[in-house]
Design a protein around this motif. Structure first.
Motif, PDB file in Angstrom:
ATOM      1  N   ALA A  27       0.644  -1.336   0.092  1.00 38.25           N
ATOM      2  CA  ALA A  27       0.118   0.063  -0.122  1.00 38.25           C
ATOM      3  C   ALA A  27       0.731   1.326  -0.120  1.00 38.25           C
ATOM      4  O   ALA A  27       0.461   2.334  -0.404  1.00 38.25           O
ATOM      5  N   ASN A  28       2.200   1.175   0.587  1.00 42.22           N
ATOM      6  CA  ASN A  28       2.900   2.386   0.569  1.00 42.22           C
ATOM      7  C   ASN A  28       4.489   1.949   0.437  1.00 42.22           C
ATOM      8  O   ASN A  28       5.101   1.590   1.278  1.00 42.22           O
ATOM      9  N   GLY A  29       4.947   2.230  -0.825  1.00 40.35           N
ATOM     10  CA  GLY A  29       6.159   1.854  -1.294  1.00 40.35           C
ATOM     11  C   GLY A  29       7.315   2.492  -0.429  1.00 40.35           C
ATOM     12  O   GLY A  29       8.244   1.819  -0.189  1.00 40.35           O
ATOM     13  N   THR A  30       6.859   3.802   0.134  1.00 40.45           N
ATOM     14  CA  THR A  30       7.975   4.154   1.116  1.00 40.45           C
ATOM     15  C   THR A  30       8.230   3.496   2.278  1.00 40.45           C
ATOM     16  O   THR A  30       9.354   3.086   2.651  1.00 40.45           O
ATOM     17  N   LEU A  31       7.066   3.050   2.866  1.00 43.24           N
ATOM     18  CA  LEU A  31       7.264   1.868   4.290  1.00 43.24           C
ATOM     19  C   LEU A  31       7.841   0.799   3.639  1.00 43.24           C
ATOM     20  O   LEU A  31       8.380   0.197   4.504  1.00 43.24           O
ATOM     21  N   ALA A  32       7.608   0.223   2.379  1.00 43.32           N
ATOM     22  CA  ALA A  32       8.236  -0.925   1.973  1.00 43.32           C
ATOM     23  C   ALA A  32       9.609  -1.001   2.132  1.00 43.32           C
ATOM     24  O   ALA A  32      10.484  -2.126   2.356  1.00 43.32           O
ATOM     25  N   ASP A  33      10.163   0.268   1.925  1.00 39.79           N
ATOM     26  CA  ASP A  33      11.758   0.477   1.979  1.00 39.79           C
ATOM     27  C   ASP A  33      12.188   0.599   3.411  1.00 39.79           C
ATOM     28  O   ASP A  33      13.519   0.688   3.457  1.00 39.79           O
ATOM     29  N   ILE A  67       1.880   2.073  12.898  1.00 45.82           N
ATOM     30  CA  ILE A  67       3.057   2.721  11.737  1.00 45.82           C
ATOM     31  C   ILE A  67       2.619   3.877  11.186  1.00 45.82           C
ATOM     32  O   ILE A  67       3.300   5.045  11.363  1.00 45.82           O
ATOM     33  N   GLN A  68       1.200   4.430  11.427  1.00 43.60           N
ATOM     34  CA  GLN A  68       0.769   5.734  10.936  1.00 43.60           C
ATOM     35  C   GLN A  68       0.907   6.686  11.983  1.00 43.60           C
ATOM     36  O   GLN A  68       1.302   7.822  11.715  1.00 43.60           O
ATOM     37  N   ALA A  69       0.756   6.298  13.024  1.00 43.73           N
ATOM     38  CA  ALA A  69       0.861   6.992  14.286  1.00 43.73           C
ATOM     39  C   ALA A  69       1.439   6.500  15.744  1.00 43.73           C
ATOM     40  O   ALA A  69       1.155   6.045  16.405  1.00 43.73           O
TER      41      ALA A  69
END
Length: 111
Positions: A27-33, A67-69
């Protein structure tokens, strides 16, 4: 640290946390990294167990929120809500999720 934390999880719990990690990453490539994502999720999962959450959908919701907050559950108002007497941890957290979703919908409607 990661190996120690994940070693404390059962195989099913590890698979669950990895599945949530993959879902978040998709859902979120930035977090995947984020190389620390699995560690963060593992710590959050351990927190859910200490709180007494048992339902998979609520466990996943908690991990996504964390993860979001990060540390959302330590906010005084949230902490009071989650520790109210008279309901199970699952019931209290499900109520919290419902309130958050309703507030989010209201904000969207107000735009």
């Amino acid at each position: 640290m990661h190996e120690h934390q994940t070693a404390l999880l059962t195989e099913d719990e590890r698979q669950f946390v990895v599945a949530v990690q993959n879902s978040i990453g998709n859902a979120n490539g930035t977090l995947a990294d984020d190389p620390a994502l699995l560690d963060k999720l593992t710590r959050a999962y351990s927190e859910t167990r200490r709180m007494g959450l048992t339902r998979d959908e609520l466990l996943a919701d908690f991990l996504y929120l964390e993860i979001q907050a990060p540390g959302f559950h330590r906010h005084p108002a949230i902490r009071r809500w989650l520790h109210k007497p008279g309901a199970t941890a699952d019931e209290r957290f499900a109520d919290l999720i419902d309130v958050l979703r309703n507030k989010s919908r209201q904000r969207k409607d107000d735009r």
